[in-house]
Design an enzyme around this catalytic site. Structure first.
Site, mmCIF file in Angstrom:
data_model
loop_
_atom_site.group_PDB
_atom_site.id
_atom_site.type_symbol
_atom_site.label_atom_id
_atom_site.label_comp_id
_atom_site.label_asym_id
_atom_site.label_seq_id
_atom_site.Cartn_x
_atom_site.Cartn_y
_atom_site.Cartn_z
ATOM 1 N N GLN A 128 0.972 -0.937 0.417
ATOM 2 C CA GLN A 128 0.505 0.147 0.191
ATOM 3 C C GLN A 128 1.455 0.824 -0.234
ATOM 4 O OE1 GLN A 128 -2.549 0.852 3.611
ATOM 5 N NE2 GLN A 128 -3.572 2.148 2.491
ATOM 6 N N ARG B 125 5.944 -9.692 -4.716
ATOM 7 C CA ARG B 125 5.373 -9.754 -6.068
ATOM 8 C C ARG B 125 5.349 -8.868 -6.865
ATOM 9 N NH1 ARG B 125 0.010 -7.703 -3.463
ATOM 10 N NH2 ARG B 125 1.388 -6.638 -1.796
ATOM 11 N N LYS C 111 7.436 -5.154 15.419
ATOM 12 C CA LYS C 111 7.407 -3.659 15.375
ATOM 13 C C LYS C 111 8.292 -2.835 16.824
ATOM 14 C CE LYS C 111 6.297 -3.084 11.666
ATOM 15 N NZ LYS C 111 7.252 -2.027 9.820
ATOM 16 N N TYR D 263 2.886 -8.691 14.867
ATOM 17 C CA TYR D 263 3.809 -8.170 14.434
ATOM 18 C C TYR D 263 4.114 -6.717 14.579
ATOM 19 C CZ TYR D 263 1.696 -3.290 11.545
ATOM 20 O OH TYR D 263 2.325 -2.159 11.129
HETATM 21 N N1 LIG Z 1 -0.773 0.331 5.483
HETATM 22 C C1 LIG Z 1 -0.890 0.653 6.837
HETATM 23 O O1 LIG Z 1 -1.798 0.993 7.699
HETATM 24 C C2 LIG Z 1 0.438 0.817 7.880
HETATM 25 C C3 LIG Z 1 1.501 0.697 7.343
HETATM 26 N N2 LIG Z 1 2.786 0.449 9.188
HETATM 27 C C4 LIG Z 1 4.128 -0.103 7.789
HETATM 28 O O2 LIG Z 1 4.588 0.742 6.924
HETATM 29 C C5 LIG Z 1 5.299 -0.403 5.546
HETATM 30 C C6 LIG Z 1 4.346 -1.014 4.515
HETATM 31 O O3 LIG Z 1 3.444 -0.549 5.062
HETATM 32 P P1 LIG Z 1 2.138 -1.336 3.668
HETATM 33 O O4 LIG Z 1 2.627 -0.715 2.228
HETATM 34 O O5 LIG Z 1 1.122 -0.836 4.340
HETATM 35 O O6 LIG Z 1 2.334 -3.176 4.163
HETATM 36 P P2 LIG Z 1 1.520 -3.459 3.228
HETATM 37 O O7 LIG Z 1 0.985 -5.267 3.283
HETATM 38 O O8 LIG Z 1 0.443 -3.325 1.894
HETATM 39 O O9 LIG Z 1 3.195 -3.564 1.783
HETATM 40 C C7 LIG Z 1 4.211 -4.924 2.189
HETATM 41 C C8 LIG Z 1 5.157 -5.522 1.223
HETATM 42 O O10 LIG Z 1 5.924 -6.565 1.677
HETATM 43 C C9 LIG Z 1 5.662 -7.456 1.096
HETATM 44 N N3 LIG Z 1 6.643 -8.911 1.365
HETATM 45 C C10 LIG Z 1 6.099 -9.569 2.426
HETATM 46 N N4 LIG Z 1 6.887 -10.275 2.493
HETATM 47 C C11 LIG Z 1 8.330 -9.847 2.023
HETATM 48 C C12 LIG Z 1 9.472 -10.159 2.054
HETATM 49 N N5 LIG Z 1 9.883 -12.091 2.574
HETATM 50 N N6 LIG Z 1 10.198 -9.659 1.009
HETATM 51 C C13 LIG Z 1 10.138 -8.552 0.749
HETATM 52 N N7 LIG Z 1 9.423 -8.183 0.261
HETATM 53 C C14 LIG Z 1 8.036 -9.177 1.321
HETATM 54 C C15 LIG Z 1 3.933 -8.300 0.609
HETATM 55 O O11 LIG Z 1 4.573 -8.280 -0.485
HETATM 56 C C16 LIG Z 1 3.880 -6.873 0.344
HETATM 57 O O12 LIG Z 1 3.339 -5.779 -1.066
HETATM 58 C C17 LIG Z 1 5.446 -1.274 6.987
HETATM 59 O O13 LIG Z 1 6.642 -1.676 7.609
HETATM 60 C C18 LIG Z 1 4.232 -1.126 7.740
HETATM 61 O O14 LIG Z 1 4.461 -1.642 9.735
HETATM 62 C C19 LIG Z 1 2.342 0.928 9.898
HETATM 63 C C20 LIG Z 1 1.655 1.697 10.767
HETATM 64 C C21 LIG Z 1 0.606 1.281 8.900
HETATM 65 C C1 LIG Z 2 -1.390 0.038 11.866
HETATM 66 C C2 LIG Z 2 -1.040 -1.301 10.949
HETATM 67 O O1 LIG Z 2 0.168 -1.215 11.442
HETATM 68 C C3 LIG Z 2 -1.714 -1.262 9.588
HETATM 69 N N1 LIG Z 2 -2.636 -0.469 9.298
HETATM 70 C C4 LIG Z 2 -2.379 -2.473 10.408
HETATM 71 O O2 LIG Z 2 -3.882 -2.729 10.470
HETATM 72 O O3 LIG Z 2 -1.895 -3.815 10.786
#
Ligand SMILES: NC(=O)C1=CN([C@@H]2O[C@H](COP(=O)(O)OP(=O)(O)OC[C@H]3O[C@@H](n4cnc5c(N)ncnc54)[C@H](O)[C@@H]3O)[C@@H](O)[C@H]2O)C=CC1
Ligand SMILES: CC(=O)[C@H](N)C(=O)O
Length: 636
Positions: free
Chosen positions: A266, A290, A398, A394
């Site tokens: 995302q 992916r 973190k 998770y």
């Molecule tokens: N989206 C949200 O609401 C929030 C996100 N975050 C943090 O932001 C960061 C990014 O989150 P998002 O983009 O939302 O997550 P997401 O789940 O949308 O994307 C994560 C990506 O990591 C990839 N992935 C999974 N396993 C993998 C591996 N072994 N090697 C390489 N890639 C791998 C997946 O294919 C996916 O494309 C994370 O650190 C998350 O903790 C923190 C709080 C809220």
């Molecule tokens: C707040 C986050 O880290 C994420 N969107 C989740 O719901 O796991």
């Protein structure tokens, strides 16, 4: 006869020249014999002694006591025959002129021209090494370094692998020379030499030859993206190659080059276009397990599992990476479905990145989350520093990341920075399996169905941020001067709302929108997270201020999502492939052509058929051949 090894191989590479070697065959005039293997060769002392000081010495030692017999056990009859013949041939004049060294040169050149291939590579390399043959050595290097694929293939040869075990120094020298040679081409200065690593058990998967490392400190090399400044500046010059030790921390003397892990998710899907716009498409390398086609079309995209440290190292070196944005993570809900996997991916990923940051002097940005907080944390206006006892895997990983990042910063000086995001709302990419995902799904449902079944209870208040603000915060923190930062991880937030409040905000713009509440396991997670967070430190230290509140976000989200949905529908209607249907296979109103569009088949009669075969119209099911065609196309 110190050079006879080369001569053996060199002479065997050349056809016998019978006519010019006639005197050699004449037994009548011979006054000595050379014996090799099971064969005796009549020869002439004068000729042999003139050609070789070794023969001369042997004849002197014989001192006229009968016909001298020289026995050579080391080489077989064929080799000896060819050797003697070469001494007798028309080239004998040159033999005299250059002493036997000529023969060595002759053999070297002969071998180099005709012999070096995958099968003979190691044998000839050993000969070159044993006899100090520059020509042969260069021929071996040339054979290995015609291009990168050839170099990789050669390193994977069983004989080469064995050489790395038997004589690693020789193998290493050859490798470095071949890499050096390749460095003259566009292929790059280093390679992933898996065989070498396997044999030696050395840590880095990629390395540079010593000479190239020196040149990488130049400004031109940096500009061309060929730098690995920290490696080049390593005090134990070249030692880095063998030990993976740290370089000297330096200021970056070139534009940043980013590696983004978990790019297809995302946040990556929106952060990468922003970075590519601010810098250049080629300076932002997207990576994930992916594929994301849009990101791939917009710049470099590489496969990278963050658990694979060697691959990460190779990508960092290959691309001269200076900044890593580490997004690869398993989020809260998906992590609870497979906690062990979440533990591995989330903890190994950040550990690998931080270790590589020491070695390559990288700047690291890796977001954290409100999931680090738990039941025992104050839930309102949660500060940066407070109790962190999360209830999800998770959250546990973190907390580990936050502590580790801070430790590496203090202990090793790694420039680690992080934001504790709340739920992120965006229109471009669906969220990846979190507890706050409902706040994105709800918009899609509102525009496509007019109603939404929410997996959280109506009154579950959580903090959120809209993607444009999330990107702004991320970029601002990444680029903030280090001196102003008083902590490594900052809370950021923009708004707090419940599902009911968000539903009402949407209903104000999508009349008739309805919600039902069917809480599932995610409700339990949400109950342990803060209702609101205190981001005053971020505001104070680097000027954080969000733009979007609930109403502004809702309006912008609905508008941009509506535009995106319209675009997608248009895309879907564009036929991409046309396949003539088998006679009699089409429905009555069909023109006999099956068109494959972005999301389905058009039967020529104007109706769209769904891609899943169970939902294909009955006429397609009746015609198995057509169904097979469809399957082929689906694989396309
Ligand atoms: N989206 C949200 O609401 C929030 C996100 N975050 C943090 O932001 C960061 C990014 O989150 P998002 O983009 O939302 O997550 P997401 O789940 O949308 O994307 C994560 C990506 O990591 C990839 N992935 C999974 N396993 C993998 C591996 N072994 N090697 C390489 N890639 C791998 C997946 O294919 C996916 O494309 C994370 O650190 C998350 O903790 C923190 C709080 C809220
Ligand atoms: C707040 C986050 O880290 C994420 N969107 C989740 O719901 O796991």
């Amino acid at each position: 006869m110190w050079w006879i090894g080369i001569i053996h191989a060199g002479l065997c590479a050349r056809p016998l020249e019978d006519s010019r070697g006639a005197p050699f065959r004449s037994k009548a005039t011979s006054d000595c014999t050379v014996v090799a293997g099971s064969k005796s060769f009549p020869a002439h002392q004068a000729i042999l002694a003139a050609a070789s000081p070794v023969f001369e010495q042997l004849f002197k030692e014989n001192n006229g006591k009968g016909t001298p017999v020289i026995r050579e056990d080391k080489y077989d009859a064929t080799t000896m025959e060819r050797f003697l013949l070469a001494l007798y041939t028309g080239d004998a004049n040159e033999l005299c002129a250059y002493d036997v060294k000529w023969l060595k040169s002759f053999c070297e050149a002969n071998l180099a021209d005709s012999e070096v291939d995958d099968d003979s590579l190691v044998q000839l390399l050993c000969l070159a090494d044993e006899h100090g043959s520059k020509v042969l050595w260069e021929a071996c290097v040339k054979h290995m370094s015609s291009d990168r694929a050839q170099l990789r293939a050669c390193l994977d040869l069983p004989a080469v692998e064995q050489l790395f075990k038997d004589d690693p120094e020789l193998a290493h020298s050859l490798m470095c020379a071949a890499v050096e040679e390749l460095g003259e081409s566009d292929e790059g200065q280093y390679i992933d030499a898996a065989a070498y690593n396997r044999a030696r058990g050395w840590r880095p998967a990629a390395w540079l030859s010593a000479e190239k490392l020196k040149s990488h400190t130049s400004a031109e090399a940096c500009a061309a993206g060929l730098h690995t400044t920290s490696a080049a500046a390593s005090p134990q010059f070249g030692g880095y190659l063998r030990t993976g030790q740290a370089g000297v921390p330096q200021e970056w003397d070139h534009d940043p080059r980013f590696l983004v892990t978990g790019a297809s998710g995302q946040i990556g899907a929106e952060l990468i276009p922003l970075l590519r716009e601010k810098y250049s498409p080629s300076s932002v390398i997207a990576s994930d397990v992916r594929l994301n086609r849009e990101l791939m079309e917009g710049g470099p995209f590489v496969y990278c599992d963050v658990q694979d440290k060697d691959n990460l190292a190779r990508i960092i070196l290959e691309n001269g990476v200076s900044h890593v944005v580490h997004l690869a993570t398993l989020l809260s809900a998906i992590g609870e479905r497979n906690p062990q996997l979440a533990l591995r991916v989330n903890t190994h990923g950040i550990q690998n990145i931080l270790d590589l940051a020491i070695q390559h002097n990288l700047h690291i940005y890796a977001p954290s989350t409100i999931a680090v907080f738990g039941k025992t944390t104050p839930r309102h206006n949660t500060p940066d520093v407070t109790i962190k006892e999360p209830s999800t895997m998770y959250g546990v990983t973190k907390v580990h990341q936050e502590l580790l990042g801070s430790y590496y910063n203090q202990k090793f000086g790694v420039d680690y920075r992080s934001l504790r995001y709340p739920g992120v709302i965006s229109s471009r990419t669906m969220p990846g399996g979190g507890t706050t995902d409902y706040a994105v799904e709800i918009f899609h449902a509102a525009l496509t169905k007019g109603s939404y079944d929410c997996f959280l209870a109506a009154d579950t208040a959580l903090p959120f941020i809209y993607m444009p603000d999330c990107l702004k915060a991320t970029y601002e923190l990444m680029m903030a001067p280090n001196v102003g930062l008083k902590q490594r991880t900052y809370n950021v937030t923009a708004m707090t709302f419940t599902p009911a409040e968000l539903g009402e905000a949407i209903a104000r713009q999508v009349p008739g929108f309805e919600m039902r509440y069917i809480p599932d396991f995610r409700q339990e997670i949400a109950r342990t997270w803060p209702v609101s967070v205190d981001d005053s430190n971020a505001r104070k230290d680097w000027g954080w201020a969000p733009k979007y509140d609930l109403d502004a976000m809702t309006k912008h989200m609905l508008d941009s999502l509506a535009d995106r949905l319209k675009e997608t529908r248009k895309e879907k209607r564009k036929p991409m492939l046309e396949v003539p249907l088998a006679a009699g296979g089409s429905p009555p109103q069909c023109d006999g052509v099956l068109k494959l569009g972005a999301a389905g088949f058009e039967d020529g009669g104007g109706g769209w058929c769904c891609m899943e075969s169970r939902r294909l119209p009955s006429w397609l099911h009746e015609r198995r051949c057509v169904e097979r065609q469809c399957k082929t196309l689906l694989n396309y």
